[in-house]
Design an enzyme around this catalytic site. Structure first.
Site, short mmCIF file in Angstrom:
data_model
loop_
_atom_site.label_atom_id
_atom_site.label_comp_id
_atom_site.label_asym_id
_atom_site.label_seq_id
_atom_site.Cartn_x
_atom_site.Cartn_y
_atom_site.Cartn_z
N GLN A 1 -1.85 0.16 -3.00
CA GLN A 1 -2.62 0.45 -4.21
C GLN A 1 -3.81 1.38 -3.94
O GLN A 1 -4.44 1.88 -4.86
CB GLN A 1 -3.15 -0.85 -4.83
CG GLN A 1 -2.08 -1.74 -5.41
CD GLN A 1 -1.43 -1.15 -6.65
OE1 GLN A 1 -1.99 -0.28 -7.33
NE2 GLN A 1 -0.22 -1.60 -6.96
N THR B 1 20.22 6.99 7.05
CA THR B 1 20.15 8.43 6.80
C THR B 1 18.86 8.78 6.08
O THR B 1 18.46 8.08 5.14
CB THR B 1 21.37 8.88 5.97
OG1 THR B 1 22.54 8.62 6.74
CG2 THR B 1 21.30 10.36 5.61
N CYS C 1 4.40 -15.92 -18.51
CA CYS C 1 5.37 -15.71 -19.56
C CYS C 1 5.97 -14.30 -19.54
O CYS C 1 7.04 -14.08 -20.03
CB CYS C 1 4.76 -15.98 -20.91
SG CYS C 1 5.39 -17.50 -21.62
N SER D 1 3.34 3.39 -0.33
CA SER D 1 4.52 3.60 -1.17
C SER D 1 4.28 4.80 -2.09
O SER D 1 3.29 4.85 -2.81
CB SER D 1 4.76 2.34 -2.00
OG SER D 1 5.82 2.54 -2.89
N HIS E 1 5.57 6.03 -4.83
CA HIS E 1 5.58 6.03 -6.30
C HIS E 1 4.26 5.55 -6.93
O HIS E 1 4.07 5.63 -8.13
CB HIS E 1 6.76 5.22 -6.86
CG HIS E 1 6.67 3.73 -6.72
ND1 HIS E 1 6.27 2.93 -7.77
CD2 HIS E 1 6.93 2.90 -5.68
CE1 HIS E 1 6.32 1.66 -7.37
NE2 HIS E 1 6.71 1.61 -6.12
C1 PLP Z 1 0.01 -4.07 -3.00
C2 PLP Z 1 1.46 -3.76 -3.07
N1 PLP Z 1 2.24 -3.91 -2.00
C3 PLP Z 1 3.55 -3.64 -2.02
C4 PLP Z 1 4.18 -3.19 -3.16
C5 PLP Z 1 5.64 -2.91 -3.14
O1 PLP Z 1 5.90 -1.54 -3.06
P1 PLP Z 1 7.32 -0.95 -3.44
O2 PLP Z 1 7.43 -1.01 -4.92
O3 PLP Z 1 7.31 0.45 -2.93
O4 PLP Z 1 8.35 -1.78 -2.74
C6 PLP Z 1 3.41 -3.02 -4.32
C7 PLP Z 1 4.04 -2.56 -5.57
O5 PLP Z 1 3.99 -3.19 -6.60
C8 PLP Z 1 2.02 -3.31 -4.28
O6 PLP Z 1 1.24 -3.18 -5.36
#
Ligand code: PLP
Lengths: 122, 395
Positions: free
Chosen positions: B178, B236, B326, B198, B200
């Site tokens: 994050q 790969t 929920c 990560s 994305h």
């Molecule tokens: C703090 C944290 N760690 C790990 C992840 C997981 O990452 P990924 O979606 O690339 O598997 C997230 C994603 O929600 C995250 O916010």
């Protein structure tokens, strides 16, 4: 996640709010679990002539409460007691599996209100 | 109007990133491990991306390993360290507010006989260095503390925790998923041995991540198969994804300050209007700008439930997320909110707004307007609100 019927009932719920001088009330659920449902009934000659609800909960809980109140208006107490959560689900044309408990809550709220009414009368 | 306020869940891939990725789908499509030119060209792109990531983190390229995302990197860090250092000790320290990729992996390790200490944060969502220190034992082999929390945005004192670990010769991993692009992260300055990220989450593609492993730190490989990534991670090469990750991190780290300023200005405006205009609500976590991710806001609205709020906002074109069980299909509300002492019933009524690059003031004002309507409508239905209103009238 939700079908149109559920979304519609959530967006425009029927019979919302507290009822002044209700003949019966039933509250089920608890806030720490994320749902509380309260049903109010107006009863004449053992017939439910009006019903209202207040709900703290998710969209499924609100839709179930609204639908349940619609289903019981005009029914006798015995008929209302026969309503099952599956009947509420059927009226809503389905709920996601993790939301089934919301319909159970609606069934229980009706039963609770009627039991309270009968206990008070007896 | 459509307003996306869920950037901690994921971000839109930057057009400039997509542009860089495109040739690697159908022009330079060789397997980066192949000997021919098709492969060599792909391998060059992978190595270039590795340099880009290394630069952004102040690491060396040979400390960067590409994975399938944050989850895999977290798994690899914990399982890889425990496997490689199991003889030295079987104790791991982490926090109660980690992502499930860490928490669930720790639970699995516990079943295998590893002892795990889960440190709880203070009310502002921060785990102190002192707590980490107290939890350290002779047999502690790893401390894993996230750089910043995904739900309440709290920024952990990782530099200090890292220094303590270095002093005690305990490995330090941080889940920086994050944090990247939102706050500065420097593996040398922050004394980090292992780090997960990560792509994305910072306007890169989904399904690509990185684990940084400091040179000299022994970690067992996790994905087993071919000899990619110096035998550390088989599979790969996802060339387009890796190219995208490299480009995205370069762009995201080019102007962290400017980006953070933009987000925190909007976020503070959102917070101010909510607190001033909506009764019975409270902000979860700290509002100290230095201790919270710039785009994160987490608010509890009393007497109503999060999923209903989300759904009603969604009907108005606004995307946020909630700490309510929920909305996630589980029965427990957010473990992070419970950890900072928010009672379950209030955790159910919590909403997380995470702002991003493309948000503007008009969108934020629109969000507050719709939020006010939503909260009012749901409170009118709630049996809890009336009681409070009644009590207010009675006094
Ligand atoms: C703090 C944290 N760690 C790990 C992840 C997981 O990452 P990924 O979606 O690339 O598997 C997230 C994603 O929600 C995250 O916010």
């Amino acid at each position: 996640m939700y079908n149109d019927k559920v979304l519609e009932a959530f967006k425009n719920p029927k019979n919302v709010g507290a009822m002044e001088n209700a003949d019966a009330e039933g509250t089920v659920g608890n806030a720490s679990c994320g749902d509380i449902m309260k049903i109010y009934l107006k009863i004449e000659n053992d017939v439910i002539i009006d019903a209202k609800f207040e709900t703290f909960g998710c969209a499924a809980a609100i839709a179930s409460s609204s639908t349940a109140t619609e289903m019981i208006i005009g029914k006798t107490l015995d008929e209302a007691l026969k309503i099952k959560n599956s009947d509420v689900i059927e009226k809503l044309e389905g709920l996601p599996p993790q939301k089934i408990h919301c319909s159970v809550l609606a069934e229980e709220a009706i039963k609770e209100a009627i039991q309270n009414y009968r206990a008070k009368k007896a | 109007m459509r307003v996306y306020l869920d950037h901690s869940a994921t971000t839109a891939t930057d057009k400039r990133v997509i542009e860089k990725m495109l040739p690697y789908f159908s022009e330079i499509y060789g397997n980066a491990s192949s000997q021919h030119t098709f492969g060599v060209d792909a391998a060059k792109a992978v190595e270039n991306a590795r340099i880009q990531v290394a630069k952004a983190l102040n690491a060396s390229p040979n400390e960067i390993y590409f994975t399938s995302g944050g989850t895999e990197s977290d798994n690899m860090a914990l399982r890889g360290v425990v496997d490689a250092h199991g003889k030295k000790g079987r104790h791991v320290i982490t926090t109660s507010i980690e992502h499930h990729a860490i928490i669930e992996t720790c639970k699995m390790l516990e079943k295998q006989g590893v002892e795990v200490t889960y440190l709880t944060p203070d009310k502002s969502g921060i785990v102190s260095v002192e707590k980490v220190k107290e939890a350290m034992r002779e047999d502690t082999i790893l401390v894993s503390v996230m750089t910043a929390n995904s739900e309440i945005g709290s920024i952990q004192p990782i530099k200090e925790i890292g220094a303590l670990c270095r002093e005690r010769k305990i490995l330090f991993h941080t889940d920086a998923v994050q944090a990247i692009g939102n706050i500065s992260v420097d593996v040398k300055r922050d004394n980090i041995d292992l780090l997960s990220l990560s792509a994305h989450k910072f306007y890169g593609p989904k399904g690509v991540g990185v684990i940084y492993i400091r040179n000299g730190v022994k970690v067992s490989r996790f994905m087993i198969g071919g000899e990619q990534e110096r035998k550390m991670r088989a599979g790969t090469y996802n060339t387009p994804g890796i190219v995208g990750a490299g480009e995205a991190i370069t762009l995201a780290c080019a102007d962290i300050e400017g980006h953070a300023k933009h987000l925190s200005t909007l976020r503070n405006h959102l917070a101010k209007r909510i607190v001033e205009e909506i009764p019975f609500c409270s902000i979860n976590g700290t509002m100290d700008n230095d201790k919270r991710l710039p785009g994160n806001l987490n608010v509890t609205f009393d007497f109503i439930e999060g999923e209903s709020i989300l759904l009603m906002l969604d009907m108005a074109g606004i995307a946020a997320s909630s700490g309510s069980a929920c909305s996630s299909g589980s029965l427990e509300p957010s473990h992070v909110l419970l950890s900072i002492g928010v009672p379950a019933e209030r955790a159910h009524g919590s909403i997380r707004f995470t702002l991003g690059r493309d948000n503007d003031l008009e969108q934020i004002d629109y969000t507050v307007d719709k939020l006010k309507e939503t909260v009012e409508r749901l409170r009118a239905i709630s049996p809890l609100f009336k009681t409070v209103e009644g009590e207010k009238k009675n006094v």
